[in-house]
Design an enzyme around this catalytic site. Structure first.
Site, PDB file in Angstrom:
ATOM      1  N   ASN A 176       0.818  -1.203   0.000  1.00  0.00           N
ATOM      2  CA  ASN A 176       0.000   0.000   0.000  1.00  0.00           C
ATOM      3  C   ASN A 176       0.856   1.259   0.000  1.00  0.00           C
ATOM      4  OD1 ASN A 176      -2.816  -0.990   0.102  1.00  0.00           O
ATOM      5  ND2 ASN A 176      -2.132  -1.965   1.988  1.00  0.00           N
ATOM      6  N   ASP A 177       1.948   1.240   0.738  1.00  0.00           N
ATOM      7  CA  ASP A 177       2.850   2.387   0.732  1.00  0.00           C
ATOM      8  C   ASP A 177       3.404   2.638  -0.665  1.00  0.00           C
ATOM      9  OD1 ASP A 177       3.030   3.547   3.344  1.00  0.00           O
ATOM     10  OD2 ASP A 177       4.042   1.741   4.035  1.00  0.00           O
ATOM     11  N   ILE A 178       3.905   1.589  -1.298  1.00  0.00           N
ATOM     12  CA  ILE A 178       4.563   1.753  -2.595  1.00  0.00           C
ATOM     13  C   ILE A 178       3.550   2.093  -3.686  1.00  0.00           C
ATOM     14  CG2 ILE A 178       5.924   0.586  -4.367  1.00  0.00           C
ATOM     15  CD1 ILE A 178       7.238  -1.027  -2.060  1.00  0.00           C
TER      16      ILE A 178
END
Length: 406
Positions: A176-178
């Site tokens: 989700n971060d990337i």
């Protein structure tokens, strides 16, 4: 590891051929979502200045599973070390933002207002600024909450579907971060294109929770259409094809995917005993899916006689989809990744070296490479301040006062 240098390899775009050359970006970020967005912009040719505290971004000091964050997400960025709690530091960063095309931040909502670094303040002085805010949640009741990748995986169903009943398990990579950071870049590039028409920037927001929603949307639709919740992957794998499994070999394991009817005929011809292609119980994909309880064990019994390398070579020759089961570090010796320039040799400020991943994009057959290794804290502070018009005396004063570090 045989990764080649991007500066010498024709597989990489020349600096003056990078698509975002000339675009100036200010990155005010920490941990993964912001640095991931900054990396994409920097790799594509933007001039990215990473604003760090005087003691550096905290990812520089992480150990264990977090030790790879800094070398992976910090290339092609300049480092400006400044104390944002000081009035002088705030003024310097505001002045820098006046000349930027984009600003990327992933701090809590309204936390940058106190520094005059919020969208309203900066866009008043620079109407063309594209301000990219990377947050836990977009508009709605949760907007003010803080979030982490693992938090949204848990509350967003991803950990449930990835684990087993009663034992949710996060997806190991920071997906989700990337990907959330990448969607921030997508929004920024759309706003950049729109600016050519309007002359004005935009405030772009991307959210971890909403990104997670997109990733689990297929399972939500499955439940709506069938009335049955999807079974967690750790409980029982139920692929929609007859042969879509991991099989043991004499010396390893290989995932084999036989999807279409044509794939099945090829698989029968090249890997199974005579007669399998004529078995009426296996004529269609639906038939083979229904036959999985006996089909998969029967195929497994046949494939276990193969050695891994020989099976992979035979599957390759047959044009079938397959993948040898490997660990992440095994990719360092992957011939395809090395030949294609997907592994970028990276030297950290302390001299340690890693191979980082290039962006998974090619432009006319060439990737975006490395122009700058991850930099020491404040490595470009002096040059950036000179670019703002400060003389040597003033820079020395700011260093002595603890406003900046060089």
């Amino acid at each position: 590891m045989t990764a080649s240098s991007p500066t010498e390899d024709p597989a990489f775009l020349a600096d003056d051929d990078l698509p975002l050359r000339g675009i100036k970006v200010l990155e005010l970020s920490h941990m993964i979502m912001g640095p991931a967005a900054g990396l994409v912009l920097a790799d594509l040719g933007a001039e990215v200045v990473k604003v760090e505290p005087l003691d550096g971004d905290r990812t520089r000091r992480l150990k264990g599973s977090g030790i790879g964050y800094f070398p992976v997400f910090s290339r092609n960025k300049q480092s400006l070390a400044v104390d944002l709690k000081s009035a002088e530091g705030q003024a310097l960063v505001r002045e820098l933002a006046r000349g930027c095309d984009m600003l990327v931040e992933n701090f809590r909502d309204d936390s940058l207002v106190q520094y005059g670094l919020d969208y309203a303040s900066l866009s008043a002085a620079n109407p063309g600024l594209i301000y990219v805010s990377l947050k836990g949640f977009l508009s709605g009741p949760y907007k003010q909450r803080t979030a982490l990748d693992e938090v949204v995986q848990m509350m967003g169903g991803m950990a449930f579907i990835n684990g087993s009943t009663g034992a949710p398990q996060r997806v190991a990579p920071s997906v989700n971060d990337i990907l959330g950071g990448t969607f921030g870049v997508v929004g920024a590039l759309a706003a950049l294109n729109d600016r050519q028409r309007t002359g004005r920037g935009r405030h772009v927001r991307a959210g971890l929770f909403e990104n997670n929603l997109l990733l689990v949307a297929q399972f939500i639709a499955q439940h709506q259409l069938t009335g049955t919740p999807p079974v967690p992957m750790g409980d029982k794998r139920t692929p929609p094809w007859g042969v879509y499994d991991i099989f043991d070999t004499q010396d390893g394991r290989v995932f084999v995917a036989v999807v279409s009817d044509a794939n099945w005929r090829t698989f029968c011809r090249d890997f199974l005993p005579p007669g399998w292609s004529d078995d009426q119980r296996l004529f269609s994909a639906i038939d083979r899916e229904a036959a999985r309880p006996w089909l998969v064990p029967a195929v497994a019994d046949i494939l276990k006689a193969w050695k891994t390398a020989e099976l992979c070579a035979a599957l390759e020759a047959s044009g079938l989809s397959y993948g040898q089961i490997r660990q992440p570090h095994d990719l360092l010796d992957d011939p395809h990744l090395n030949a294609g320039g997907a592994l970028i040799p990276t030297t950290m400020p302390d001299g340690r070296q890693v191979a980082a991943a290039a962006l998974p994009i090619e432009f006319d057959g060439r990737k975006a490479g490395k122009r700058l290794d991850p930099q020491a804290i404040g490595a470009q502070t002096h040059d950036i301040l000179r670019g703002l018009g400060l003389d040597e005396t003033r820079i020395a004063q700011l260093v002595d006062q603890g406003v900046v570090a060089v």
